[in-house]
Design a protein around this motif. Structure first.
Motif, PDB file in Angstrom:
ATOM      1  N   HIS A  58       0.828  -1.202   0.000  1.00  0.00           N
ATOM      2  CA  HIS A  58       0.000   0.000   0.000  1.00  0.00           C
ATOM      3  C   HIS A  58       0.864   1.255   0.000  1.00  0.00           C
ATOM      4  O   HIS A  58       0.606   2.210  -0.750  1.00  0.00           O
ATOM      5  CB  HIS A  58      -0.918  -0.012   1.213  1.00  0.00           C
ATOM      6  CG  HIS A  58      -1.762   1.221   1.335  1.00  0.00           C
ATOM      7  ND1 HIS A  58      -2.835   1.464   0.514  1.00  0.00           N
ATOM      8  CD2 HIS A  58      -1.657   2.298   2.174  1.00  0.00           C
ATOM      9  CE1 HIS A  58      -3.382   2.625   0.838  1.00  0.00           C
ATOM     10  NE2 HIS A  58      -2.687   3.150   1.838  1.00  0.00           N
ATOM     11  N   ALA A  59       1.892   1.257   0.864  1.00  0.00           N
ATOM     12  CA  ALA A  59       2.761   2.423   0.951  1.00  0.00           C
ATOM     13  C   ALA A  59       3.487   2.664  -0.374  1.00  0.00           C
ATOM     14  O   ALA A  59       3.604   3.798  -0.841  1.00  0.00           O
ATOM     15  CB  ALA A  59       3.770   2.240   2.083  1.00  0.00           C
ATOM     16  N   GLN A  60       3.963   1.587  -0.987  1.00  0.00           N
ATOM     17  CA  GLN A  60       4.671   1.740  -2.256  1.00  0.00           C
ATOM     18  C   GLN A  60       3.728   2.235  -3.345  1.00  0.00           C
ATOM     19  O   GLN A  60       4.093   3.059  -4.184  1.00  0.00           O
ATOM     20  CB  GLN A  60       5.302   0.402  -2.667  1.00  0.00           C
ATOM     21  CG  GLN A  60       6.262   0.507  -3.849  1.00  0.00           C
ATOM     22  CD  GLN A  60       7.459   1.383  -3.542  1.00  0.00           C
ATOM     23  OE1 GLN A  60       7.924   1.448  -2.402  1.00  0.00           O
ATOM     24  NE2 GLN A  60       7.956   2.086  -4.544  1.00  0.00           N
ATOM     25  N   THR A  61       2.498   1.732  -3.311  1.00  0.00           N
ATOM     26  CA  THR A  61       1.499   2.198  -4.284  1.00  0.00           C
ATOM     27  C   THR A  61       1.252   3.688  -4.122  1.00  0.00           C
ATOM     28  O   THR A  61       1.167   4.431  -5.104  1.00  0.00           O
ATOM     29  CB  THR A  61       0.181   1.424  -4.109  1.00  0.00           C
ATOM     30  OG1 THR A  61       0.428   0.030  -4.322  1.00  0.00           O
ATOM     31  CG2 THR A  61      -0.871   1.908  -5.099  1.00  0.00           C
ATOM     32  N   GLN A  62       1.121   4.144  -2.851  1.00  0.00           N
ATOM     33  CA  GLN A  62       0.907   5.556  -2.607  1.00  0.00           C
ATOM     34  C   GLN A  62       2.093   6.388  -3.073  1.00  0.00           C
ATOM     35  O   GLN A  62       1.928   7.481  -3.628  1.00  0.00           O
ATOM     36  CB  GLN A  62       0.652   5.794  -1.110  1.00  0.00           C
ATOM     37  CG  GLN A  62      -0.635   5.178  -0.588  1.00  0.00           C
ATOM     38  CD  GLN A  62      -1.853   5.704  -1.310  1.00  0.00           C
ATOM     39  OE1 GLN A  62      -2.010   6.907  -1.478  1.00  0.00           O
ATOM     40  NE2 GLN A  62      -2.707   4.800  -1.769  1.00  0.00           N
ATOM     41  N   ALA A  63       3.300   5.872  -2.861  1.00  0.00           N
ATOM     42  CA  ALA A  63       4.492   6.591  -3.317  1.00  0.00           C
ATOM     43  C   ALA A  63       4.520   6.687  -4.836  1.00  0.00           C
ATOM     44  O   ALA A  63       4.888   7.719  -5.408  1.00  0.00           O
ATOM     45  CB  ALA A  63       5.751   5.900  -2.794  1.00  0.00           C
ATOM     46  N   GLN A  64       4.117   5.606  -5.506  1.00  0.00           N
ATOM     47  CA  GLN A  64       4.064   5.643  -6.965  1.00  0.00           C
ATOM     48  C   GLN A  64       2.995   6.605  -7.458  1.00  0.00           C
ATOM     49  O   GLN A  64       3.182   7.293  -8.474  1.00  0.00           O
ATOM     50  CB  GLN A  64       3.830   4.235  -7.505  1.00  0.00           C
ATOM     51  CG  GLN A  64       5.014   3.302  -7.296  1.00  0.00           C
ATOM     52  CD  GLN A  64       4.718   1.867  -7.716  1.00  0.00           C
ATOM     53  OE1 GLN A  64       3.581   1.530  -7.997  1.00  0.00           O
ATOM     54  NE2 GLN A  64       5.752   1.038  -7.726  1.00  0.00           N
ATOM     55  N   LEU A  65       1.874   6.675  -6.737  1.00  0.00           N
ATOM     56  CA  LEU A  65       0.850   7.658  -7.104  1.00  0.00           C
ATOM     57  C   LEU A  65       1.404   9.077  -6.971  1.00  0.00           C
ATOM     58  O   LEU A  65       1.078   9.961  -7.780  1.00  0.00           O
ATOM     59  CB  LEU A  65      -0.380   7.492  -6.220  1.00  0.00           C
ATOM     60  CG  LEU A  65      -1.264   6.265  -6.494  1.00  0.00           C
ATOM     61  CD1 LEU A  65      -2.361   6.169  -5.439  1.00  0.00           C
ATOM     62  CD2 LEU A  65      -1.879   6.342  -7.882  1.00  0.00           C
TER      63      LEU A  65
END
Length: 715
Positions: A58-65
Motif C-alpha cells: 500500500h505504501a509503495q502504491t501511494q508513493a508511486q501515485l
C-alpha cells in the motif's frame, strides 16, 4: 481351583499399577497441544508477514501515485512553457533545475528536477521523487524518470511559422465569440507583468472596431475578416478573409487568406503574408517583409471585396478589389524592407530594400528598389535608383493556413442536476426551489414563499396556503424556517417573478452561496453575490451589481494572505450554515475547486435547448447575456448565444459567446475591462468546461502541439 487360577490370570493380564494409569492420555494431550501451538504460532507469523506485506504494498502504491502526480504537474508546467513560446529560455537554462511544486499533498512529498533538454528532438527529461508516510513504519519512496515530447497535432506545420497555424480554443482566449463581433469604446485586458500571457480574441466570423482602443490583447483570430481602425498594437492578426487596418494601428504579423490593406499611418513591422494581394500606404521604416501569393484559394463565405456594412452591423469592411495583383505600394512614399510575390509590384516614391517578384515592376516616381524580377521593368528614364536583375528560379512562398475554431456548445439543462439551487415555477404557478447538497438543508423540493405575517421573506417551506405566486408558508413554523436570500431589510423580498416575461429578478444584500439555476430569464440587480448564476433563458443586470464566482471567492475569500473577496463560499458572513457540500470540506477547511466540474469558474451562464440539435438555431432558447454599467464580475461569463457589455464593466475572467441561437448583436461598448491580475489560486478563467452529468475527465480536442509523455521508467 482351576477356575480360580483362570480368573486370576484374566485379572493379571488386563490390570495395571495405579501409578501408571493415564500416562498415555497425558502424552497424547501434550502432543495435540504442541501441534496446536505450532499451528497458532505459524498462523500468527503468517498474518504478521501478510500485514507487513500489505502495508509495504500500500505504501509503495501511494508513493508511486505521488510520482505520477508529480509527472502530471511537470507536464502541465511544460505545456505552459510551450504556450508562452518560452522553449528558447528553457533551452538556455542551467540544468539540472529543481522545480517548485506546490499544493495539497505535494509540498515536501514530491520533488521534480529537469535533467536534460534536447532542442533537436524537443524533448525534456525529468526525474520525479515521491515519498509517503514519512517518519512512520509505512514510509515508502519511489523515483520516476520521464521523457516529455512536444508533439505536433493536426494543422501543425512542424515549426514553419511562415503561414500561420490552425487555431483551436486555448486557455488564453480572453474573448471567444462564435459570431461577428464589434468592439467599441475602450477594451482593456490587464494582467500581471510577472506572468504575462499572450491573450487573444478569437471569433467565428468578422471582427470590427471603430475609433476605439484595445490594450492587452496580442492576437486576434477570425474565420472572417478583421477591420481595425484605432490606435492599438497587436502581435498578430490572422483572418480567413481580409485584414484591413488604418489609422495608427501597428501590427507585428498579419496573416490573411485573401487580401490585406494597410492604409493611412498603419504599419506591419514584422511579416505581412497574404494568399492574395496586399496594399500598403506607409513607408519602408514602418513595414518589414511582405509575402504575396496572388491567388487566394478556398476563401469560403467571405464578403465581397469592397464590402461596406451598415453602421449598426458587426460585419467587417473588406479591402477594395486589388488594382495590382501582387503588392501595391503606389501611395506616396509607401515601401517595405522586403517584398516577395508571385505577382506584380507597383511603387511610386518609396523604397524596397530586397525585392523578388515573378511578375512586373512598375515604378511611377523616384522610388528606390533593389532586387530581382521575372517580368518587365517599367520606370521613368531619369530614375537611377532602381537596380533589379532577372529572377533566377521560382519562389516558394508559404501559404497562410486556414483558421479553424472548434465550435463549443452549452445547454443549461445539462447542468441543472449539478446546481445547489434550482428555481422554477410549478404547474400551479407557485415559486419553487430544489435544494441539493447544501449543509443544513435536506435535499428536496420546497416552496419559495413568505409567511402571512412577520418579517419572514423568501423562506423554504414544505406546505403552503393559497395558490400561484400568492402562496404563503404554513409549515415549518416561522422560527424554524430557512431563507436563501438577504434583503435590504427584514421586510424586503429578494426574489420576484414576472409570469408574463418568465423572468426572475433578484435584488438584495446577498443570496445563499453556490450554483443557482433558474428556469426562464434572470435579472441580477443590486447586491453582492457569491454564485454561479445559470439561466435557461437570458441573463441581464440592473443597477450596481457584483458577482463573485465560487472559485474566485474560495473557502473564505482569503488565500495565501491575499483578500480576494469580502467573504467566502464555505465561511460566509451572510449564510454561515448554508455552504455547498460539493465545494466545502469543513473537516480539512479545504475548498474543492473541481467539486462541480468547472461550474465554479463562472459568474453567469445562459441558454438551453430541449434536444441536442445545435445546428438548428431556431430551437435554442435565450443564451444572451447583457451586462450594464457599474457591473463587476469576478469570474468568467459564458453566453450560449451572444454577449453585450456597455458602460463601465469589469470582468475578472473571460467572456465566451457561442452563437447557438438567433442572430442578435455581439458588441462591447463604453469601457470594458478584463482584469486578470492577481487571480486567486482556485480560479481558472479559461478552465475546463462544465462536466455533463455522468461525464468522466474526457479527452482533449486541442489539435495544436501538445506536451506528451514519450516514455517513462522507475529508477
Amino acid at each position: 481351583m482351576r477356575s480360580a487360577v483362570k480368573s486370576f490370570r484374566r485379572r493379571a493380564a488386563f490390570s495395571f499399577p495405579a501409578a501408571q494409569r493415564g500416562v498415555a492420555t497425558i502424552l497424547l494431550i501434550l502432543m495435540v497441544g504442541l501441534m496446536l501451538t505450532v499451528i497458532v504460532l505459524g498462523t500468527s507469523a503468517y498474518l504478521r508477514q501478510q500485514q507487513a506485506f500489505s502495508v509495504s504494498t500500500h505504501a509503495q502504491t501511494q508513493a508511486q501515485l505521488k510520482v505520477w502526480t508529480g509527472a502530471e504537474l511537470v507536464r502541465q508546467y511544460l505545456a505552459q512553457v510551450q504556450a508562452q513560446g518560452a522553449w528558447a529560455q528553457l533551452a538556455g537554462a542551467t540544468l539540472p533545475q529543481v522545480l517548485t511544486l506546490q499544493g495539497d499533498g505535494v509540498d515536501g512529498q514530491i520533488q521534480a528536477t529537469l535533467m536534460r533538454f534536447d532542442a533537436a528532438t524537443k524533448t525534456v527529461t525529468a526525474q520525479i521523487a515521491g515519498a509517503t508516510a514519512q517518519g512512520s513504519p509505512a514510509e515508502a519512496h519511489a523515483m520516476l524518470e520521464v521523457v516529455y515530447a512536444l508533439e505536433a497535432g493536426e494543422g501543425d506545420d512542424g515549426g514553419n511559422t511562415g503561414g500561420g497555424s490552425t487555431q483551436t480554443p486555448k486557455q488564453n482566449n480572453v474573448i471567444s465569440f462564435s459570431r461577428d463581433l464589434r468592439l467599441g469604446g475602450s477594451i482593456n485586458v490587464l494582467q500581471d507583468a510577472s506572468v504575462a500571457q499572450d491573450y487573444e480574441i478569437s471569433v467565428l466570423g468578422d471582427v470590427s472596431t471603430g475609433g476605439n482602443s484595445i490594450t492587452g490583447v496580442k492576437k486576434i483570430t477570425s474565420t472572417g475578416s478583421i477591420r481595425i481602425s484605432s490606435g492599438s498594437h497587436f502581435e498578430e492578426l490572422h483572418a480567413n478573409c481580409d485584414v484591413y487596418i488604418d489609422g495608427s494601428v501597428t501590427v507585428t504579423t498579419v496573416l490573411a487568406r485573401r487580401n490585406a490593406c494597410v492604409l493611412g499611418g498603419a504599419g506591419v513591422s514584422g511579416i505581412l503574408r497574404v494568399n492574395g494581394s496586399a496594399k500598403l500606404d506607409s513607408s519602408m521604416s514602418n513595414n518589414g517583409a511582405i509575402y504575396s501569393r496572388v491567388n487566394a484559394l478556398d476563401i469560403g463565405a467571405c464578403s465581397a471585396s469592397g464590402f461596406k456594412p451598415s453602421w449598426d452591423s458587426a460585419e467587417a469592411e473588406t479591402c477594395a478589389t486589388p488594382v495590382i495583383h501582387g503588392v501595391d505600394l503606389t501611395a506616396g512614399s509607401a515601401g517595405a524592407q522586403k517584398v516577395e510575390t508571385l505577382g506584380n509590384v507597383s511603387i511610386a516614391s518609396g523604397s524596397i530594400a530586397a525585392l523578388k517578384a515573378h511578375g512586373d515592376l512598375d515604378v511611377s516616381g523616384n522610388a528606390s528598389v533593389v532586387g530581382s524580377i521575372g517580368g518587365v521593368l517599367r520606370k521613368p528614364d531619369w530614375n537611377q535608383n532602381v537596380k533589379v536583375d532577372v529572377l533566377a528560379g521560382a519562389l516558394n512562398i508559404a501559404a497562410v493556413s486556414k483558421v479553424e475554431l472548434v465550435r463549443e456548445t452549452f445547454n443549461a439543462n445539462d447542468v441543472r442536476t449539478l446546481a445547489n439551487y434550482v428555481f422554477f415555477i410549478d404547474t400551479a404557478g407557485a415559486k419553487k426551489v430544489t435544494v441539493r447538497h447544501v449543509n443544513g438543508v435536506k435535499d428536496g423540493e420546497y416552496y419559495l414563499a413568505d409567511y402571512a405575517s412577520g418579517a419572514y421573506k423568501d423562506r423554504l417551506c414544505s406546505q403552503v396556503t393559497g395558490s400561484g405566486l400568492n402562496v404563503r408558508c404554513a409549515d415549518p413554523s416561522p422560527e424554524k424556517s430557512i431563507t436563501v436570500c438577504k434583503g435590504y431589510s427584514t421586510s424586503n423580498n429578494c426574489f420576484s417573478y414576472d409570469a408574463r416575461s418568465q423572468t426572475w429578478s433578484i435584488n438584495g444584500v446577498s443570496a445563499a452561496q453556490g450554483v443557482a439555476w433558474f428556469q426562464g430569464n434572470l435579472v441580477v440587480g443590486n447586491g453582492v453575490y457569491y454564485n454561479t448564476f445559470i439561466a435557461s433563458g437570458n441573463i441581464s443586470t440592473s443597477g450596481s451589481t457584483k458577482v463573485y464566482a465560487p472559485n474566485y471567492a474560495g473557502y473564505r475569500g482569503l488565500a495565501e494572505g491575499v483578500q480576494y473577496a469580502p467573504t467566502g463560499i464555505c465561511d460566509n458572513v451572510h449564510f454561515p450554515l448554508l455552504y455547498p457540500l460539493d465545494l466545502c470540506n469543513k473537516n480539512t477547511q479545504e475548498y474543492l475547486m473541481s467539486g462541480l466540474g468547472g461550474l465554479g469558474n463562472y459568474t453567469m451562464m445562459a441558454g438551453s435547448r430541449l434536444d441536442e440539435q445545435f445546428d438548428d438555431l431556431s430551437g435554442y432558447v435565450g443564451g444572451n447575456i447583457a451586462v450594464g454599467a457599474s457591473v463587476e464580475l469576478f469570474g468568467s461569463v459564458k453566453a450560449g448565444n451572444e454577449f453585450n457589455s456597455g458602460g463601465s464593466t469589469t470582468v475578472h475572467g473571460y467572456a465566451t459567446a457561442l452563437a447557438l441561437g438567433k442572430v442578435s448583436y455581439n458588441s462591447m461598448g463604453g469601457s470594458t475591462t478584463f482584469d486578470l491580475r492577481k487571480l486567486p489560486p482556485t480560479m481558472q478563467p479559461g478552465g475546463e468546461p462544465p462536466l455533463q452529468p455522468g461525464d468522466g475527465d474526457g479527452g482533449s480536442t486541442d489539435t495544436e502541439a501538445q506536451i506528451r509523455v514519450k516514455w517513462s521508467r522507475y529508477l
